[in-house]
Design an enzyme around this catalytic site. Structure first.
Site, PDB file in Angstrom:
ATOM      1  N   LYS A 161       0.855  -1.180   0.000  1.00 35.41           N
ATOM      2  CA  LYS A 161       0.000   0.000   0.000  1.00 35.41           C
ATOM      3  C   LYS A 161       0.894   1.235   0.000  1.00 35.41           C
ATOM      4  CE  LYS A 161      -3.549   2.473   2.524  1.00 35.41           C
ATOM      5  NZ  LYS A 161      -4.537   2.438   3.597  1.00 35.41           N
TER       6      LYS A 161
ATOM      7  N   LYS B 101      -2.071  -1.553  -3.908  1.00 36.11           N
ATOM      8  CA  LYS B 101      -2.949  -0.383  -3.861  1.00 36.11           C
ATOM      9  C   LYS B 101      -2.133   0.893  -3.918  1.00 36.11           C
ATOM     10  CE  LYS B 101      -5.948   2.017  -0.736  1.00 36.11           C
ATOM     11  NZ  LYS B 101      -6.360   2.175   0.621  1.00 36.11           N
TER      12      LYS B 101
HETATM   13  C1  PBG Z   1      -7.442   3.345   5.462  1.00 37.99           C
HETATM   14  C2  PBG Z   1      -7.673   3.293   3.997  1.00 37.99           C
HETATM   15  C3  PBG Z   1      -7.488   4.284   3.020  1.00 37.99           C
HETATM   16  C4  PBG Z   1      -7.959   3.764   1.816  1.00 37.99           C
HETATM   17  C5  PBG Z   1      -8.360   2.469   2.086  1.00 37.99           C
HETATM   18  N1  PBG Z   1      -8.169   2.191   3.424  1.00 37.99           N
HETATM   19  C6  PBG Z   1      -7.025   5.686   3.152  1.00 37.99           C
HETATM   20  C7  PBG Z   1      -5.630   5.987   3.460  1.00 37.99           C
HETATM   21  O1  PBG Z   1      -4.780   5.120   3.681  1.00 37.99           O
HETATM   22  O2  PBG Z   1      -5.356   7.181   3.567  1.00 37.99           O
HETATM   23  C8  PBG Z   1      -8.007   4.474   0.497  1.00 37.99           C
HETATM   24  C9  PBG Z   1      -9.082   4.016  -0.429  1.00 37.99           C
HETATM   25  C10 PBG Z   1      -9.341   4.898  -1.590  1.00 37.99           C
HETATM   26  O3  PBG Z   1      -8.682   5.932  -1.816  1.00 37.99           O
HETATM   27  O4  PBG Z   1     -10.280   4.567  -2.314  1.00 37.99           O
HETATM   28  N2  PBG Z   1      -6.132   3.389   5.883  1.00 37.99           N
END
Ligand code: PBG
Length: 327
Positions: A195, A248
């Site tokens: 991520k 992601k």
């Molecule tokens: C929580 C999380 C996030 C997203 C998914 N889980 C936000 C982040 O990490 O700031 C992003 C999902 C999206 O942008 O569609 N940590």
């Protein structure tokens, strides 16, 4: 042997043959649809930066789930907007927390819908970071306890699978241990393994009200410049017991999806994130692109890169379009 013997256009001459030789087939079964649930009744509040996506109270959520089931979407992910936020993210693991309640109600009415709560603290902390703050930084090991507690609360409420997105080191092991100890050894973990610290999450942070109030997430999410490190994260998560690994965002990271797919033998998921969705919506709204065509091309490219599962806000539209294509 080359031209004029070789003429690749021969296999593109009409739709029948194009379909016959198509290498990548998108299916509604690939989709997990992310949803935002909130307290109250009758709430269906459109997210400004994500046209077509809503914050839903649980009664409205159930109406939405009904139409998703009709479309054949097999799975949803839940994000929660709690009543209130605090330093310890109590709303994440409270027995009557918003996501726990959503899981119970969804499972009771739609037992076959596969429920995957996102496990993170950022929507529930007053400072918006994904963990507990000590001396101005997210304390990894303290956070693990609360992450595991949250996963347990969700398993108890009916989650079919849990998906930790916090990017703390050791969270998969902590969750696996907690689930196994309490009788949930059958609940799989889909780890947000690679991520990235991405600008593409912008619209989500408005939707989930989870923007960090100081600093940023670069101390725990990955540097967009790194791909080898993604493979390391994936390997560590698998060693800790992850059942599915995720990359992601998706679109700027198709190369990472491909490399992960080539290296592991578990299913790979990719998250087509909020900013990727919003860009399509904005361009379509301006009449600059054909939304349906672009969306299907984007989802197909994510699958072609190697994703088995796609988390996408386009899921209901894409499901409808796939149905139409099948006639
Ligand atoms: C929580 C999380 C996030 C997203 C998914 N889980 C936000 C982040 O990490 O700031 C992003 C999902 C999206 O942008 O569609 N940590």
């Amino acid at each position: 042997m080359s031209f004029p013997i070789q003429r690749p256009r021969r296999l593109r001459r009409n739709d029948t043959i194009r379909r016959m030789v198509r290498e990548t087939e998108l299916s509604v079964k690939d989709f997990i649809y992310p949803m935002f649930v909130c307290p109250g009744t009758g709430v269906r509040q459109e997210i400004e930066a994500m046209p077509g996506q809503y914050r839903l109270s649980l009664d409205e959520m159930k109406r939405e789930l009904e139409s998703l089931v009709k479309l054949g979407v097999p799975s949803v992910m839940f994000f929660g907007l709690p009543e209130s936020k605090d330093l310890l993210a109590t709303g994440a693991y409270a027995e009557d927390g918003i996501v726990a309640r959503a899981l119970r109600e969804a499972k009771a009415e739609f037992p076959d819908l596969y429920l995957v709560p996102d496990v993170c603290l950022c929507e529930y902390t007053s400072h918006g970071h994904c963990g507990v703050i000590h001396d101005g930084d997210v304390d990894n090991d303290e956070t693990l306890k609360l992450i595991a507690k949250t996963a347990l609360a969700y398993a108890g409420a009916g989650a079919d699978m849990v998906a930790p997105s916090d990017m703390m080191d050791g969270r998969v092991a902590a969750i696996r241990e907690a689930l196994d100890r309490t009788g949930y050894s059958q609940v799989p973990i889909m780890a947000y393994s690679a991520k990235y610290a991405s600008g593409f999450y912008g619209p989500f942070r408005e939707a989930a009200d989870s923007a960090p109030q100081f600093g940023d997430r670069r101390g725990y999410q990955m540097d967009p410049a790194n791909a080898r490190e993604a493979l390391r994260e994936v390997r560590l998560d698998l060693e800790e017991g992850a059942d599915i690994v995720m990359v992601k965002p998706a679109l700027s990271y198709l190369d990472v999806i491909r490399q992960v797919r080539d290296q592991v033998d578990v299913p790979v998921a990719a998250y087509n994130v909020s900013g990727e969705y919003s860009m399509v919506k904005a361009a379509a709204h301006n009449g600059w692109i054909d939304e349906r065509r672009l969306t299907m091309e984007i989802l197909t490219s994510i699958k072609r890169a190697g994703a088995d599962l796609i988390l996408t806000y386009h899921a209901p539209d894409a499901a409808r379009w796939l149905k139409e294509e099948q006639g």
